[in-house]
Structure formats: structure tokens, C-alpha cells
Design a protein around this motif. Structure first.
Motif, PDB file in Angstrom:
ATOM      1  N   TYR A  60       0.831  -1.207   0.000  1.00 35.87           N
ATOM      2  CA  TYR A  60       0.000   0.000   0.000  1.00 35.87           C
ATOM      3  C   TYR A  60       0.865   1.257   0.000  1.00 35.87           C
ATOM      4  CZ  TYR A  60      -3.287   3.545   1.595  1.00 35.87           C
ATOM      5  OH  TYR A  60      -4.032   4.683   1.714  1.00 35.87           O
ATOM      6  N   ILE A  61       1.856   1.291   0.856  1.00 33.08           N
ATOM      7  CA  ILE A  61       2.713   2.465   0.956  1.00 33.08           C
ATOM      8  C   ILE A  61       3.466   2.704  -0.352  1.00 33.08           C
ATOM      9  CG2 ILE A  61       4.792   3.385   2.070  1.00 33.08           C
ATOM     10  CD1 ILE A  61       3.709   2.089   4.673  1.00 33.08           C
ATOM     11  N   LEU A  62       3.948   1.643  -0.952  1.00 37.68           N
ATOM     12  CA  LEU A  62       4.728   1.784  -2.183  1.00 37.68           C
ATOM     13  C   LEU A  62       3.888   2.136  -3.403  1.00 37.68           C
ATOM     14  CD1 LEU A  62       7.185  -1.206  -1.776  1.00 37.68           C
ATOM     15  CD2 LEU A  62       7.749   1.233  -1.680  1.00 37.68           C
ATOM     16  N   HIS A  63       2.614   1.720  -3.424  1.00 36.02           N
ATOM     17  CA  HIS A  63       1.839   1.840  -4.649  1.00 36.02           C
ATOM     18  C   HIS A  63       0.681   2.844  -4.627  1.00 36.02           C
ATOM     19  CE1 HIS A  63       3.942  -1.463  -6.571  1.00 36.02           C
ATOM     20  NE2 HIS A  63       3.889  -2.086  -5.409  1.00 36.02           N
ATOM     21  N   VAL A  64      -0.068   2.922  -3.563  1.00 36.34           N
ATOM     22  CA  VAL A  64      -1.306   3.719  -3.629  1.00 36.34           C
ATOM     23  C   VAL A  64      -1.591   4.556  -2.384  1.00 36.34           C
ATOM     24  CG1 VAL A  64      -2.467   2.174  -5.249  1.00 36.34           C
ATOM     25  CG2 VAL A  64      -2.714   1.785  -2.802  1.00 36.34           C
ATOM     26  N   HIS A  65      -0.606   4.851  -1.588  1.00 41.20           N
ATOM     27  CA  HIS A  65      -0.831   5.552  -0.323  1.00 41.20           C
ATOM     28  C   HIS A  65      -1.762   6.745  -0.486  1.00 41.20           C
ATOM     29  CE1 HIS A  65       0.123   7.972   3.241  1.00 41.20           C
ATOM     30  NE2 HIS A  65       0.329   6.808   3.803  1.00 41.20           N
ATOM     31  N   GLY A  66      -2.781   6.830   0.353  1.00 44.39           N
ATOM     32  CA  GLY A  66      -3.751   7.916   0.297  1.00 44.39           C
ATOM     33  C   GLY A  66      -3.639   8.857   1.474  1.00 44.39           C
ATOM     34  N   LYS A  67      -4.557   9.778   1.580  1.00 42.91           N
ATOM     35  CA  LYS A  67      -4.598  10.766   2.658  1.00 42.91           C
ATOM     36  C   LYS A  67      -5.413  10.226   3.828  1.00 42.91           C
ATOM     37  CE  LYS A  67      -5.942  15.484   3.669  1.00 42.91           C
ATOM     38  NZ  LYS A  67      -6.592  16.694   3.218  1.00 42.91           N
ATOM     39  N   GLU A  68      -4.887  10.370   5.074  1.00 44.48           N
ATOM     40  CA  GLU A  68      -5.589   9.874   6.250  1.00 44.48           C
ATOM     41  C   GLU A  68      -6.877  10.665   6.472  1.00 44.48           C
ATOM     42  OE1 GLU A  68      -5.003   9.273  11.031  1.00 44.48           O
ATOM     43  OE2 GLU A  68      -3.228   9.222   9.761  1.00 44.48           O
ATOM     44  N   VAL A  69      -7.961   9.935   6.768  1.00 47.52           N
ATOM     45  CA  VAL A  69      -9.252  10.536   7.046  1.00 47.52           C
ATOM     46  C   VAL A  69      -9.513  10.543   8.549  1.00 47.52           C
ATOM     47  CG1 VAL A  69     -11.738  10.303   6.704  1.00 47.52           C
ATOM     48  CG2 VAL A  69     -10.174   9.840   4.804  1.00 47.52           C
ATOM     49  N   GLY A  70      -9.204   9.447   9.237  1.00 51.78           N
ATOM     50  CA  GLY A  70      -9.435   9.366  10.673  1.00 51.78           C
ATOM     51  C   GLY A  70      -8.999   8.027  11.224  1.00 51.78           C
ATOM     52  N   SER A  71      -8.986   7.910  12.557  1.00 48.63           N
ATOM     53  CA  SER A  71      -8.580   6.679  13.225  1.00 48.63           C
ATOM     54  C   SER A  71      -9.517   6.427  14.392  1.00 48.63           C
ATOM     55  CB  SER A  71      -7.142   6.829  13.701  1.00 48.63           C
ATOM     56  OG  SER A  71      -6.672   5.635  14.265  1.00 48.63           O
ATOM     57  N   PHE A  72      -9.852   5.157  14.639  1.00 44.51           N
ATOM     58  CA  PHE A  72     -10.785   4.848  15.700  1.00 44.51           C
ATOM     59  C   PHE A  72     -10.649   3.403  16.143  1.00 44.51           C
ATOM     60  CE2 PHE A  72     -12.576   4.743  11.482  1.00 44.51           C
ATOM     61  CZ  PHE A  72     -13.102   3.461  11.379  1.00 44.51           C
ATOM     62  N   LYS A  73     -11.068   3.127  17.382  1.00 44.91           N
ATOM     63  CA  LYS A  73     -11.079   1.765  17.895  1.00 44.91           C
ATOM     64  C   LYS A  73     -12.288   1.034  17.335  1.00 44.91           C
ATOM     65  CE  LYS A  73      -8.621   2.420  22.159  1.00 44.91           C
ATOM     66  NZ  LYS A  73      -7.774   1.349  22.602  1.00 44.91           N
TER      67      LYS A  73
END
Length: 74
Positions: A60-73
């Protein structure tokens, strides 16, 4: 575009005990919030929103990394 609930089902087929999710513009990244899981070298499960394909974090990091939207449990 895949929904969060479907992405979670896909991710849990690889690791049933995941407990956090970070949403990016083009993927959901599922993993753990404790040191035990991270120390034993388990890789987060990345589910692409476009098609529901599960990929490794490094791919994912090498090919299509996107912008973070949010993080949650979970």
C-alpha cells in the motif's frame, strides 16, 4: 466503493483480533493498539476501498498511499 463494515469482515478473515482502524481516502488499515501484537511482527491488513482487495502495508505504501481521514477503535 467498499463500505467499512465489509472491509472489516475482509480484514478479520486474516486477523480476527484486530482492534483499531485507520481510514484513508482510498483504504482502511486494520491493526492493533497494543505492543504485544506489534512486537511479534504481525502486519496490518489494508483493504482497498475501490475493490475490497486486501494488501500488505508495504504494498500500500509503495503503490497507492492515500490521505488519512481518521482513526478509531473497533
Amino acid at each position: 466503493m467498499i463500505k467499512y463494515e465489509d472491509a472489516l469482515k475482509i480484514a478479520k478473515t486474516y486477523h480476527n483480533d484486530i482492534n483499531i482502524c485507520t481510514e484513508y481516502s482510498n483504504a482502511y488499515i486494520f491493526g492493533w493498539d497494543d505492543d504485544e501484537h506489534n512486537e511479534i511482527g504481525l502486519s496490518p491488513v489494508v483493504v482497498l476501498k475501490e475493490n475490497g482487495k486486501a494488501v500488505t502495508m508495504s504494498w500500500y505504501i509503495l503503490h497507492v498511499h492515500g490521505k488519512e481521514v481518521g482513526s478509531f477503535k473497533i
